[in-house]
Design a protein around this motif. Structure first.
Motif, PDB file in Angstrom:
ATOM      1  N   UNK C  23      43.970 -21.725  28.407  1.00  0.00           N
ATOM      2  CA  UNK C  23      45.053 -21.784  29.406  1.00  0.00           C
ATOM      3  C   UNK C  23      46.397 -21.534  28.719  1.00  0.00           C
ATOM      4  N   UNK C  24      46.633 -22.239  27.610  1.00  0.00           N
ATOM      5  CA  UNK C  24      47.920 -22.107  26.920  1.00  0.00           C
ATOM      6  C   UNK C  24      48.096 -20.710  26.327  1.00  0.00           C
ATOM      7  N   UNK C  25      47.024 -20.168  25.748  1.00  0.00           N
ATOM      8  CA  UNK C  25      47.102 -18.828  25.153  1.00  0.00           C
ATOM      9  C   UNK C  25      47.351 -17.770  26.230  1.00  0.00           C
ATOM     10  N   UNK C  26      46.621 -17.875  27.349  1.00  0.00           N
ATOM     11  CA  UNK C  26      46.748 -16.887  28.426  1.00  0.00           C
ATOM     12  C   UNK C  26      48.153 -16.907  29.029  1.00  0.00           C
ATOM     13  N   UNK C  27      48.711 -18.104  29.153  1.00  0.00           N
ATOM     14  CA  UNK C  27      50.005 -18.241  29.817  1.00  0.00           C
ATOM     15  C   UNK C  27      51.185 -18.223  28.840  1.00  0.00           C
ATOM     16  N   UNK C  28      50.882 -18.258  27.554  1.00  0.00           N
ATOM     17  CA  UNK C  28      51.975 -18.261  26.579  1.00  0.00           C
ATOM     18  C   UNK C  28      52.836 -19.510  26.672  1.00  0.00           C
ATOM     19  N   UNK C  29      52.187 -20.649  26.900  1.00  0.00           N
ATOM     20  CA  UNK C  29      52.912 -21.927  26.937  1.00  0.00           C
ATOM     21  C   UNK C  29      52.244 -22.910  25.970  1.00  0.00           C
ATOM     22  N   UNK C  30      52.914 -24.005  25.694  1.00  0.00           N
ATOM     23  CA  UNK C  30      52.360 -24.973  24.731  1.00  0.00           C
ATOM     24  C   UNK C  30      52.076 -26.333  25.367  1.00  0.00           C
ATOM     25  N   UNK C  31      51.860 -26.319  26.684  1.00  0.00           N
ATOM     26  CA  UNK C  31      51.526 -27.575  27.365  1.00  0.00           C
ATOM     27  C   UNK C  31      50.571 -27.284  28.521  1.00  0.00           C
ATOM     28  N   UNK C  32      49.929 -28.340  28.972  1.00  0.00           N
ATOM     29  CA  UNK C  32      48.942 -28.224  30.053  1.00  0.00           C
ATOM     30  C   UNK C  32      49.483 -28.972  31.275  1.00  0.00           C
ATOM     31  N   UNK C  33      49.497 -28.318  32.423  1.00  0.00           N
ATOM     32  CA  UNK C  33      50.021 -29.020  33.603  1.00  0.00           C
ATOM     33  C   UNK C  33      48.956 -29.950  34.206  1.00  0.00           C
TER      34      UNK C  33
END
Lengths: 135, 135, 135, 135, 135, 135
Positions: C23-33
């Motif tokens: 999820x983080x890699x695909x979205x380019x973010x470092x947190x999980x909602x």
């Protein structure tokens, strides 16, 4: 919190202020509720929605308090908290008593139940009800 | 076609016939519409639903035709074809004119639209509308 | 407050961490909602839902920002506050302007209104529209 | 069958004919679909609804085919058969391919699923998504 | 905040107290949850609703925990937060594990998705499923 | 009539045939129902939806007939006729009696009614039910 910035009267364009003025004049109040400040994100949406509401909610063949109660019935079925509260308040202002509110809820509850039963058991329409009983 | 067998008067148990008799007597008709014949799949469900409808739809603080129009408003919002047709017919029988039906639909359409706008833009409730405006 | 305990990354099983990483890699973010931390109550549900979302929301014949706006349209109609906010945010991140958001809401509002009118008046389908107009 | 009598062009009042003429001119067609013939039961409802649809569905910050697909997404979620068919036809006419329709349905299906999961597990909104991510 | 005043036990009429007593006795608890205190705005609505719930939710051909899970499934689909929380709590009290809750949500999510696909693509009913497969 | 062309087994690609084969093998039947033939308009949508349904509907912490009944409950609330009929048939095949169907409908009807009452009167959540009663 609204997903767009609310437009306050002071910062509004002349076009938006004109709608706000008409809302306050029509309703005999001196403030604008949040719904309109949010819809004002697009002046055309504000104008069209207000003109529609003004036209539709005015008393006609159906009186004003009944129209507000019908509005509540739809809002309950859609689960719109803002609309339930604002139109319950509107209906009260136009004369809905607590007894009427209770009866309104009883009808709305019963309608939601029998809607489910009719759909769930796939009841076929009776000939007499076809076209909503128009002859 | 209904997902359960409809119970006709002739083949019904005494318990079911008693409810059918009360439906016909209360409404002043000599036939039973499909909804009840289907709900009769469980006599307790038939009895409870009919007693609820009879109690709720009787005129009280809200008159009978208004109650039918509220019923239609819910049924439209839920998209229940059987209920829309049967309660439009019911409302007509109790005095709803075509003009009233048109105004009812205008209100129901407007309510569905503004419900979507209020939800969609996440409008916050105004203090004045909290608790539906009860003081 | 969620009806199940949210699974934080640190306490997650390797299977769940692998999905979180994707999820983080695909979205380019470092947190999980929170949605994923809650759905992780069942690792299979987490994996299947994420794989579905990833596949479905990727640009294809329809671009990514349009897909997010369609997601918002459904969420508004269902009245899902979490989804409205999270996908409005998602659409914005992918390029939706405030002007586009306003037009989106105008369409969603209008569709909810005319859906009610078409259902409420039981409009019959025109021959030309049958099967969605496929020839 | 519609619960009100459809108004055909020949029998329509001048006010209704003017709207019909504008519908045909705007769409470049020589016929009126049933929705408008039914809504014409109240000329004010016809005029207001048509003017709203015309304004809202015109290309702006969002293009015309995307608007039709958003309309379909709402109609599917509400289960309005007339609207699903007529707006699928409308979207096709404006350029939606079968591949786009399939992707539209995939997004609508996924949104309905995750709406249910977010509601069902009562997921709390992440700070980052508050107010739809507007800064 | 509720749109009507909640009726506490101490201030309730004898008729309302009798229902409250039956609720507590039936459930083996010593308090009344807010739903009933609100519905008590109309004693007849309180009585009828409680008698219906008591009758319907009692174990019969379907056991009590399954009935609570079905109640949750409907509440999720309608997006009723009060009902989701209260009936998830009720289901847990009657034996629903976290694993069962997760599976319940997976089914509810999948059903909402495939409902959208079936409606959205206007799938025609197979002969074998007509009348819900009754022979 | 479906808004896309149904894909029959004979004309299907190898990828689609493989899914059809798995559906028939898993269910022990020798035909494919219309839902899958329509969803096959996009092979990825067919595969993902089938794998989801297969995984979710398999007996686990909740048995197979209960899962089908939960599916029916959602479909009734959404008013999806195809889904109501096909999953009522599915539940029957897995052991649901007419008595169970009647109780299912009674619960679904009651839930839809009390959802409306809880929403309509804006009942506040009791502390004891917060987070669905998880401790």
């Amino acid at each position: 919190m609204a997903t767009v910035k609310m437009i306050e009267y002071e910062e509004a364009s002349a076009e938006v202020q004109a709608v706000y003025d008409d809302i306050m004049a029509t309703r005999g109040v001196d403030w604008i509720n949040n719904f309109w400040k949010v819809v004002a994100v697009q002046p055309a949406l504000l104008r069209r929605t207000w003109e529609g509401v003004k036209e539709v909610m005015a008393p006609g063949a159906i009186d004003a308090v009944t129209k507000e109660m019908i509005f509540v019935a739809v809002s309950v079925t859609n689960g719109c908290d803002y609309c339930i509260n604002s139109h319950t308040a509107g209906a009260r202002k136009k004369g809905m008593s607590d007894e009427m509110l209770a009866e309104l809820m009883a009808v709305v509850g019963m309608a939601n139940q029998t809607n489910a039963l009719a759909n769930g058991l796939q009841v076929e329409l009776d000939e007499a009800f076809r076209a909503g009983g128009r002859s």
